[in-house]
Scaffold this active site. Structure first.
Site: not given
Ligand code: 8DG
Ligand code: MN
Ligand code: MN
Length: 424
Positions: A204, A206, A348
């Site tokens: 995704d 972010d 996100d």
């Molecule tokens: P990717 O998308 O490339 O697979 O990897 P990523 O970017 O490291 O993973 P991600 O699933 O998009 O998560 C990014 C960061 O967002 C992760 O370090 C933790 C944070 N995060 C969530 N959900 C939540 C949440 O519900 N609350 C908080 N505070 N942080 C969150 O993914």
């Molecule tokens: Mn991510």
């Molecule tokens: Mn994410």
């Protein structure tokens, strides 16, 4: 004295947040194996075991060279009996029978397929499997009731399971930027997650959004979402208050302004830019789906001059003659994916007040294990509670302010680790 072959043991600190973990991994075979066992444990609702395997994998990922001999692992933290056995099997036999049999198991395969649907967690997948549903087709045929997220997840399954590139993340970034500055000039957006850590692909994209004047960010998310929706960029969105009460591992006390912290889990419709000027005649007659034409019309409409459009630019729908009338009704499932001029992308968005920005930035940059280890370090070693909102010092009974990630690391008594070295 010199008889023993000189095997130099690796040495690393116990917490991942004390280590520099780049994307360079000298032990991918071992870390893939341990990550698979972690994933299997998580899918089986055994989170404790999952974390143990994740920590073990992270230790190996942080090593400066490949492991070739078990003796090199002496004294390393986080390597439990189980992980050591897996490593030993791989070093000695080239494979671990446990890993191989897990990989082959029907249950694991089904859990992976079903939880690969956006909106489906391990509990739901497990329930479906017990009801005899193992594949996407069986799910479609089952008449199971799906929530809105799951419907979108199933509809865009292939797109959402295909890794995103940096170029795609940048294209999404331009759209988000345009949305944010349109509804609140002066607001700032920051790329977080894996792409901020320098990853070349991601599941995704972010983003963290804030405004330099505290309070100006209030209500921003709904305006951004409305703008995106009006421009036809959203296939799905769910906006939630990031209620502290919902989160499993927040700080001991939520800051008073917690309720202003909002996030949006969404699926964007990203037009594929490489099609521009490469294929087909200008009018969309080959395309049976008018909705596709409409959204694409700006990006590859009529004139020659359009070919000079910068590749990253997504043409806003308000510059288009016609609006996208609605959703695509799942029609794309019946067409070969190659002909679809757009792809679905998970995005996100988080809005944070500037006073919490550093904490939000640190908290949303990841990796997930790095975050978990930061909180564990804070709690166990410093008697502090760290969240994406704040840092609370339990000894002094007060919040510790910070306006940068560097300050937070300093409060925690940790050496600063830049995002590119948080790939634990
Ligand atoms: P990717 O998308 O490339 O697979 O990897 P990523 O970017 O490291 O993973 P991600 O699933 O998009 O998560 C990014 C960061 O967002 C992760 O370090 C933790 C944070 N995060 C969530 N959900 C939540 C949440 O519900 N609350 C908080 N505070 N942080 C969150 O993914
Ligand atoms: Mn991510
Ligand atoms: Mn994410």
């Amino acid at each position: 004295r010199q008889v023993e072959a000189e095997v130099v043991a690796f040495s690393v600190p116990s917490y991942a947040c004390q280590r520099r973990t780049t994307l360079e991994n000298h032990n991918t075979v071992l870390t893939d194996a341990l990550s698979l066992l972690a994933e299997n444990a998580e899918l089986s609702d055994e989170d404790g075991r999952g974390v143990a395997f994740r920590r073990a994998a992270a230790v190996l990922r942080s090593l400066p060279g490949p492991v070739t001999d078990m003796k090199q692992l002496r004294g390393l933290p986080c390597l439990g009996e189980h992980s050591l056995r897996v490593i030993k099997d791989i070093l000695e036999d080239g494979a671990s029978s446990e890993v191989e049999s897990t990989k082959q198991s029907e249950r694991f395969k089904s859990l992976k397929v079903l939880t690969g649907i956006f909106g489906v967690g391990s509990r739901t997948a497990d329930r479906w499997i017990r009801e005899g549903i193992h594949t996407l087709q069986q799910l479609r045929d089952s008449g199971q009731s799906l929530n809105r997220a799951q419907q979108a997840g199933l509809e865009h399954y292939d797109d959402l399971n295909r890794p995103l590139t940096v170029a795609e993340a940048e294209a999404i970034g331009e759209i988000v930027e345009r949305a944010v500055v349109s509804v609140l000039p002066g607001a700032q957006i920051t790329l977080t997650g894996g792409f901020r850590r320098g990853k070349l692909t991601g599941h995704d994209v972010d983003f963290l959004i804030t405004h330099p004047d505290e309070g100006r960010e209030e209500g921003l998310m709904s305006k951004v979402v409305s703008w995106l929706e009006s421009q036809g960029f959203l296939l799905y969105q769910k906006t939630t208050r990031n209620s502290y009460l919902e989160s499993k591992d927040g700080p001991a006390r939520p800051p008073a302004n917690m309720d202003r912290f909002e996030r949006c889990f969404s699926i964007f419709k990203l037009i594929k830019e490489e099609r521009q000027g490469t294929e087909q005649p200008e009018n969309g007659e080959r395309n049976p789906n008018p909705a596709e034409d409409t959204l694409s019309v700006g990006a590859r409409s009529g004139s020659q001059t359009d070919q000079n459009t910068p590749p990253q630019s997504q043409i806003p729908a308000d510059e288009q003659r016609r609006r996208v009338s609605g959703e695509d009704g799942g029609q794309e499932e019946t067409k070969p994916a190659v002909h679809k001029p757009w792809r679905a992308v998970r995005v996100d968005l988080v809005v944070s007040p500037i006073s919490q920005f550093a904490f939000a930035l640190l908290g949303w940059t990841g990796s997930k294990l790095f975050e978990r280890e930061l909180r564990r370090w804070a709690g166990h070693e410093k008697a502090m509670s760290l969240s994406s909102h704040a840092l609370y010092d339990n000894t002094q009974s007060r919040y510790l302010r910070a306006t940068s990630e560097e300050e937070i690391f300093a409060h925690l008594g940790l050496e600063f680790i830049p995002p590119s070295e948080r790939n634990a």
